[in-house]
Design a protein around this motif. Sequence first.
Motif, short mmCIF file in Angstrom:
data_model
loop_
_atom_site.label_atom_id
_atom_site.label_comp_id
_atom_site.label_asym_id
_atom_site.label_seq_id
_atom_site.Cartn_x
_atom_site.Cartn_y
_atom_site.Cartn_z
N ASN A 12 -64.91 -18.38 71.63
CA ASN A 12 -65.69 -19.60 71.53
C ASN A 12 -66.12 -19.89 70.09
O ASN A 12 -66.11 -21.05 69.66
CB ASN A 12 -66.89 -19.53 72.47
N HIS A 13 -66.48 -18.86 69.34
CA HIS A 13 -66.78 -19.08 67.92
C HIS A 13 -65.62 -19.79 67.24
O HIS A 13 -65.81 -20.72 66.45
CB HIS A 13 -67.01 -17.75 67.18
N ILE A 14 -64.42 -19.33 67.54
CA ILE A 14 -63.24 -19.91 66.91
C ILE A 14 -63.03 -21.35 67.40
O ILE A 14 -62.77 -22.26 66.61
CB ILE A 14 -62.01 -19.03 67.18
N MET A 15 -63.18 -21.55 68.71
CA MET A 15 -62.95 -22.90 69.24
C MET A 15 -63.97 -23.91 68.71
O MET A 15 -63.64 -25.07 68.48
CB MET A 15 -62.98 -22.86 70.78
N GLU A 16 -65.21 -23.46 68.50
CA GLU A 16 -66.22 -24.38 67.96
C GLU A 16 -65.78 -24.91 66.59
O GLU A 16 -66.14 -26.02 66.20
CB GLU A 16 -67.57 -23.68 67.80
N MET B 195 -70.65 -26.32 72.41
CA MET B 195 -70.66 -25.38 73.53
C MET B 195 -71.77 -24.35 73.38
O MET B 195 -72.46 -24.03 74.35
CB MET B 195 -69.28 -24.71 73.65
N HIS B 196 -71.98 -23.89 72.15
CA HIS B 196 -73.11 -22.99 71.92
C HIS B 196 -74.44 -23.68 72.23
O HIS B 196 -75.34 -23.07 72.80
CB HIS B 196 -73.11 -22.49 70.47
N ALA B 197 -74.55 -24.92 71.82
CA ALA B 197 -75.82 -25.63 72.04
C ALA B 197 -76.14 -25.69 73.54
O ALA B 197 -77.29 -25.46 73.95
CB ALA B 197 -75.73 -27.04 71.46
N MET B 198 -75.12 -25.98 74.35
CA MET B 198 -75.37 -26.05 75.79
C MET B 198 -75.61 -24.67 76.39
O MET B 198 -76.49 -24.48 77.24
CB MET B 198 -74.20 -26.76 76.49
#
Lengths: 403, 403
Positions: A211-215, A280-283
């Motif tokens: 997810n870090h990468i996708m962000e 995505m992290h924010a949610m």
Amino acid sequence: MVNFDYQTPTRLIFGRGVVSEKLASVMNQYGKRVLITYGGGSIKRTAPGHDKSLYDLVKDTLTDKQVFELGGIQPNPKFNPSVLDGVRMCQDNDIDVILAVGGGSVLDCTKAIAGVAGTLKTKVTDNVEEAWDIVCGRKPTTAAVPIVDIITMAATGSEYDMGGVISRTETNDKLAYFSKLVFPAVSFIDPTYTFTLPVKQTLAGVSDCINHIMESYFCGDHIDMNDAFMEGAVKSLVKNVKIVLEDPQNYNARAEIFYATTLGCNGIYCLGNSPSGWPMHAMEHALSAYYDITHGEGLAIVTPRWMKHILDHSTGELHDQVVERIEKFGKNVFGAENAEASIKAIHDFYRNIGIPMTLPEVGIDDSRLAEMAKHVADNEGLDKAWAPLLEQDILEIFKACMK
Amino acid sequence: MVNFDYQTPTRLIFGRGVVSEKLASVMNQYGKRVLITYGGGSIKRTAPGHDKSLYDLVKDTLTDKQVFELGGIQPNPKFNPSVLDGVRMCQDNDIDVILAVGGGSVLDCTKAIAGVAGTLKTKVTDNVEEAWDIVCGRKPTTAAVPIVDIITMAATGSEYDMGGVISRTETNDKLAYFSKLVFPAVSFIDPTYTFTLPVKQTLAGVSDCINHIMESYFCGDHIDMNDAFMEGAVKSLVKNVKIVLEDPQNYNARAEIFYATTLGCNGIYCLGNSPSGWPMHAMEHALSAYYDITHGEGLAIVTPRWMKHILDHSTGELHDQVVERIEKFGKNVFGAENAEASIKAIHDFYRNIGIPMTLPEVGIDDSRLAEMAKHVADNEGLDKAWAPLLEQDILEIFKACMK
């Protein structure tokens, strides 16, 4: 390609046996007074292929030093007592260097200890609020005790970045502490210490890194080389997590996963990319703040629903960008043929490796979705993200996560 | 995956306009006494989109400093006079920081100046041989004057590594100087300064970088993520060099090329890969030492012939590795279907962008091939390379470069 200003001074010492090989010489570069920080008991167990525990190895390596210990640092490390205790120990004992031994939480906590202890001119016991101001960034970090770490979990990339997440229970605060002064000086990474990691943690670490990468991948302005780097990293994680599920002590697979996660959060994957807003992290932060779920699981659940929502609801030039990004990612990572197949591929990947992929499976019902959506909309600035999200969009994404 | 120990502390400030934006604040972190190093006149011309030359911009930025200048540093920078002059200027003027402005040769020379000036305790004019011992590595570099650079050519990656090549004409020496103390503290990279680079230099820089990457890619032990990173970088170079040949002031293409070359030589592309022996560089060094040809052109000529030779002459497990490496590289960079097509693809790529692809085209006849082959075999240790080469192999590769 957008301008960037990048620096990561940390020395990475990576591989099987590196702690016994090089820890002594590294620690000799600092003074005699060492504070060791760690979490629960995992470092006191002997990992496969080692003849003693990591804790014993560290202690045996530092016999010529004066060693102080701060153990019991928890996941989601706490300002009170862990950071405050560590700062007090640094001040009382004139600590020259902190050696963090454990996962990302231990290292995050250590960064806050190092920055506060280096900056605070008075006793922390008399100045708790000033210490908190430093963690919050209201007062600048002006110096830090040097940090060396032995990182034992492949997940957050804290071993190669300058930040950490700190919680203050009594005020319900959970925030990121940042300072260029708290980059670890040296990070030791021996993948064999992840051989016995519980499956849940292995999976959560991998999904966190993906997810870090996708962000960073899903943004407006991006370059070919970064795309290849990020697609390659995710492809490697997808391949190697399946290997370690079958064969937890497969060295190469553990090493590739650890290498990908180490680079995961310091920006090297996406230098020159435009900001995305990290939606995505924010949610997910709302989900884990309201329900204390595992961050990596929350991210996995949100990811395909966010992709589907922006695919269905974007228009014009942004829509073209969204389609291009989702298609390219899915094609190059999973061999997917189009955007819908790309979203299905990442969903199926997470489901198949065993991550719970709906909110009810992690104990979240629909009673507070609207409240969380409002909280995210009010606090996270996602109306300014690459693919902007308003409160209604966020609520729809949360609802989509229910089934 | 093999163990690694990696650190690159340099701060990269990258993008359009970064020099006027941040040079002053960076230089204010050091003392008042600045030595500027540069080469010929190119930095005194005004680049497209700028209102003054880089030289004038630097001078105007440093009006509150005491500035000394060492100009005229040549390609293949010389120990005598450039390094010696620079060291003398540092010693005589108590220099606090060196600002290198120009291409890789200026920066390479500056690294040697910084290391010798920092280490030598006596006047360099009285101790030329001790200065040379430091450059050779016979005496360790124990300190260095801090280096800031503004790099104006995308090629060597000197702006993000700790080495440089120095020549000493009177003894026919040409060697690499290395020290962890001479990493640039800060490297400014504004791709617009490459807009007017001569085509020959643009091409040589790109082939130099592609070859740096290939030297690391072609090895025994390698990991998926590095493969993707390296294939992506070469693919980006292949695509973007074609763009700049048509449109030399295409910012994004120039920026992607510069970014790829900046990362090209510090090891980040191949952390965890096993050593290859850098055979193509070893052979090219003989060509450019005997005939003073352009390094990037010599590398381009040698590359496909080396690939073909190891494909045809390796056996057993090594042959399987060679086939796998050549096929994967060619498939993912050029879409080639097999190993032979992969070799043809890189040959055709270089030929089509205008690089001379035979030795006669760069002025080398067959009269000294055997002598050079013996020199390489005797000095470069290629019998220990991943795909070992003996004198006869090297000679055959040189002969294959003739047509």
